[in-house]
Design a protein around this motif. Structure first.
Motif, mmCIF file in Angstrom:
data_model
loop_
_atom_site.group_PDB
_atom_site.id
_atom_site.type_symbol
_atom_site.label_atom_id
_atom_site.label_comp_id
_atom_site.label_asym_id
_atom_site.label_seq_id
_atom_site.Cartn_x
_atom_site.Cartn_y
_atom_site.Cartn_z
ATOM 1 N N GLY A 131 0.774 -1.222 0.000
ATOM 2 C CA GLY A 131 0.000 0.000 0.000
ATOM 3 C C GLY A 131 0.811 1.281 0.000
ATOM 4 N N LYS A 132 2.140 1.181 -0.068
ATOM 5 C CA LYS A 132 3.003 2.364 -0.005
ATOM 6 C C LYS A 132 3.332 2.859 -1.422
ATOM 7 C CE LYS A 132 3.257 1.924 4.443
ATOM 8 N NZ LYS A 132 4.485 1.432 5.081
ATOM 9 N N PRO A 133 3.546 4.162 -1.578
ATOM 10 C CA PRO A 133 3.989 4.663 -2.897
ATOM 11 C C PRO A 133 5.373 4.114 -3.247
ATOM 12 C CG PRO A 133 3.232 6.460 -1.477
ATOM 13 C CD PRO A 133 3.375 5.256 -0.608
ATOM 14 N N TRP A 134 5.551 3.810 -4.509
ATOM 15 C CA TRP A 134 6.858 3.377 -5.035
ATOM 16 C C TRP A 134 7.154 4.296 -6.217
ATOM 17 C CZ3 TRP A 134 9.014 -1.947 -4.071
ATOM 18 C CH2 TRP A 134 10.233 -2.143 -4.721
ATOM 19 N N VAL A 135 8.028 5.263 -6.008
ATOM 20 C CA VAL A 135 8.303 6.255 -7.048
ATOM 21 C C VAL A 135 9.170 5.641 -8.140
ATOM 22 C CG1 VAL A 135 9.306 8.507 -7.554
ATOM 23 C CG2 VAL A 135 8.138 8.126 -5.366
ATOM 24 N N LEU A 136 8.796 5.891 -9.378
ATOM 25 C CA LEU A 136 9.605 5.510 -10.541
ATOM 26 C C LEU A 136 9.968 6.788 -11.288
ATOM 27 C CD1 LEU A 136 7.581 2.418 -11.832
ATOM 28 C CD2 LEU A 136 9.665 2.413 -10.432
ATOM 29 N N THR A 137 11.231 6.884 -11.682
ATOM 30 C CA THR A 137 11.707 8.101 -12.350
ATOM 31 C C THR A 137 12.272 7.767 -13.731
ATOM 32 O OG1 THR A 137 13.859 7.891 -11.214
ATOM 33 C CG2 THR A 137 12.184 9.287 -10.177
ATOM 34 N N PRO A 138 11.406 7.398 -14.659
ATOM 35 C CA PRO A 138 11.879 7.158 -16.031
ATOM 36 C C PRO A 138 12.298 8.460 -16.678
ATOM 37 C CG PRO A 138 9.491 7.150 -15.963
ATOM 38 C CD PRO A 138 9.957 7.250 -14.533
ATOM 39 N N HIS A 139 13.025 8.340 -17.773
ATOM 40 C CA HIS A 139 13.443 9.525 -18.522
ATOM 41 C C HIS A 139 13.085 9.314 -19.979
ATOM 42 C CE1 HIS A 139 17.031 7.399 -20.138
ATOM 43 N NE2 HIS A 139 16.954 6.758 -18.995
ATOM 44 N N VAL A 160 2.308 0.943 -4.691
ATOM 45 C CA VAL A 160 1.550 1.739 -5.660
ATOM 46 C C VAL A 160 2.537 2.541 -6.501
ATOM 47 C CG1 VAL A 160 -0.244 3.487 -5.964
ATOM 48 C CG2 VAL A 160 -0.334 1.927 -4.001
ATOM 49 N N PRO A 161 2.745 2.202 -7.785
ATOM 50 C CA PRO A 161 3.703 2.943 -8.611
ATOM 51 C C PRO A 161 3.272 4.384 -8.842
ATOM 52 C CG PRO A 161 3.117 0.828 -9.614
ATOM 53 C CD PRO A 161 2.143 1.076 -8.516
ATOM 54 N N VAL A 162 4.219 5.313 -8.702
ATOM 55 C CA VAL A 162 3.972 6.739 -8.900
ATOM 56 C C VAL A 162 5.121 7.290 -9.740
ATOM 57 C CG1 VAL A 162 3.714 8.988 -7.795
ATOM 58 C CG2 VAL A 162 2.777 6.947 -6.687
ATOM 59 N N ALA A 163 4.808 7.988 -10.817
ATOM 60 C CA ALA A 163 5.842 8.553 -11.694
ATOM 61 C C ALA A 163 6.193 9.967 -11.274
ATOM 62 C CB ALA A 163 5.357 8.548 -13.143
ATOM 63 N N MET A 164 7.482 10.275 -11.198
ATOM 64 C CA MET A 164 7.969 11.617 -10.873
ATOM 65 C C MET A 164 9.257 11.875 -11.628
ATOM 66 S SD MET A 164 7.395 11.866 -6.717
ATOM 67 C CE MET A 164 7.469 13.659 -6.682
ATOM 68 N N GLY A 165 9.598 13.153 -11.776
ATOM 69 C CA GLY A 165 10.904 13.520 -12.307
ATOM 70 C C GLY A 165 11.962 13.391 -11.228
ATOM 71 N N HIS A 166 13.219 13.316 -11.639
ATOM 72 C CA HIS A 166 14.303 13.106 -10.677
ATOM 73 C C HIS A 166 14.399 14.238 -9.656
ATOM 74 C CE1 HIS A 166 15.432 10.720 -14.260
ATOM 75 N NE2 HIS A 166 15.874 9.862 -13.367
ATOM 76 N N ALA A 167 14.474 15.475 -10.136
ATOM 77 C CA ALA A 167 14.593 16.609 -9.227
ATOM 78 C C ALA A 167 13.327 16.794 -8.402
ATOM 79 C CB ALA A 167 14.902 17.880 -10.015
ATOM 80 N N GLU A 168 12.183 16.556 -9.008
ATOM 81 C CA GLU A 168 10.908 16.649 -8.286
ATOM 82 C C GLU A 168 10.890 15.666 -7.123
ATOM 83 O OE1 GLU A 168 6.107 15.986 -9.187
ATOM 84 O OE2 GLU A 168 7.636 15.364 -10.648
ATOM 85 N N HIS A 169 11.332 14.448 -7.376
ATOM 86 C CA HIS A 169 11.404 13.442 -6.312
ATOM 87 C C HIS A 169 12.316 13.899 -5.184
ATOM 88 C CE1 HIS A 169 13.773 10.245 -4.397
ATOM 89 N NE2 HIS A 169 12.627 9.607 -4.302
ATOM 90 N N ASP A 170 13.490 14.422 -5.535
ATOM 91 C CA ASP A 170 14.465 14.791 -4.506
ATOM 92 C C ASP A 170 13.952 15.930 -3.631
ATOM 93 O OD1 ASP A 170 16.000 12.817 -5.566
ATOM 94 O OD2 ASP A 170 17.560 14.134 -6.374
#
Length: 298
Positions: A131-139, A160-170
């Motif tokens: 049930g936790k978010p799992w961030v994926l940072t494709p390019h 739960v897969p969540v898409a983000m940008g690299h800098a946004e994630h950081d």
């Protein structure tokens, strides 16, 4: 996912391996510390050793500053067709991997938003990510197959897969994870100056606020240092708020009577904003974003 390897058998790596075993996948376990890999295998997390042929996906469960070198090493060795990682910082490892000449078309960064204050394979839990978010940072250059396998890994682990940008994630983890850990540690440091009679009065509130301060200091040094600019920005804003509260308390404690009302107003405002901020924390993990065709930039 027919085959997988996990490089790094600490808390997160072993938890991933246990989750995969629970879904019928037997990962190959690799670690610089052979004893850690054997311990993970003894828990039923997989088998120790390098596979004879490349696996479909290798999970790099190493600290942020080792991601690029580890990716470079195991791509050269042909460990897997595709790679992902689980480090809590994304921009710098991506830049370092590019500088080393890694094949970034076959790599998608990842970060499961789960953990414990304990470390090592013995602290692992197969349901850690449920049930936790799992961030994926494709390019832009990520292969659809690679992204699909990284997404499948998250889903097999119950996340739960969540898409983000690299800098946004950081920036996000600086606010929600890295700075809170540092603040909890700084508060816990104050307890070194309390005597035993004071500490015997400690209640659940203090334990809740300082719980994460019990994490591995060396590991957290590496994590926070890898995201230093973003953490510094959040911590600087926190410091400004803290200074205002200190001034308000001094006005209440020793200032002239005409300053008492202003001091009380500042204190109330700080507490109210804290209530408002805490109310913004989602009660449950946010729903996953559609990842099909997504290429989140850095």
């Amino acid at each position: 996912m027919p085959s997988a390897a996990v490089v790094g058998t600490g808390l997160i790596g072993t938890s991933i391996a246990l989750a995969l075993r629970g879904r019928g996948v037997t990962p190959y376990l690799l670690d610089r510390n052979p004893e850690a890999a054997r311990t993970a295998a003894g828990l039923g997390a997989g088998v120790v050793g390098v596979p004879r042929t490349p696996v479909d996906l290798a999970v790099l469960a190493v600290p942020p500053q080792h991601v690029a070198a580890t990716l470079h090493e195991y791509q050269l060795l042909g460990l897997a067709d595709d790679f992902t990682d689980v480090a809590s910082v994304k921009a710098r490892p991506q830049e370092e991997a590019a500088e080393l000449g890694c094949d970034l078309t076959r790599f998608v960064g990842g970060h499961p938003m789960a953990g414990r204050e304990q470390s090592g394979p013995l602290a692992a839990q197969g349901d850690l990510f449920h049930g936790k978010p799992w961030v994926l940072t494709p390019h832009a250059g990520s292969l659809p197959r690679t992204l699909g396998r990284a997404r499948e890994l998250a889903e097999l682990c119950g996340a739960v897969p969540v898409a983000m940008g690299h800098a946004e994630h950081d920036r996000a983890v600086a606010l929600t994870s890295h700075t809170p850990h540092l603040v909890a540690s700084l508060l816990a440091t104050r307890l070194l100056h309390g005597d035993d009679s004071q500490l015997r009065l400690a209640g659940q509130g203090l334990r809740d606020v300082t719980r994460i301060a019990g994490g591995d200091a060396e590991l957290w040094t590496e994590i926070i240092a890898a995201n230093a600019p973003a953490v510094a920005e959040v911590l600087a804003e926190f410091a400004l708020d803290l200074h205002e509260v200190v001034d308000a308390l001094r006005d209440l404690g020793a200032g002239p009577p005409e300053r008492h009302r202003a001091g009380r107003a500042h204190l109330t405002t700080a507490l109210v904003r804290g209530v408002q901020g805490r109310a913004r924390i989602p009660a449950r993990a946010a729903g996953g974003l559609r990842l099909s065709g997504v290429a989140a930039g850095s």
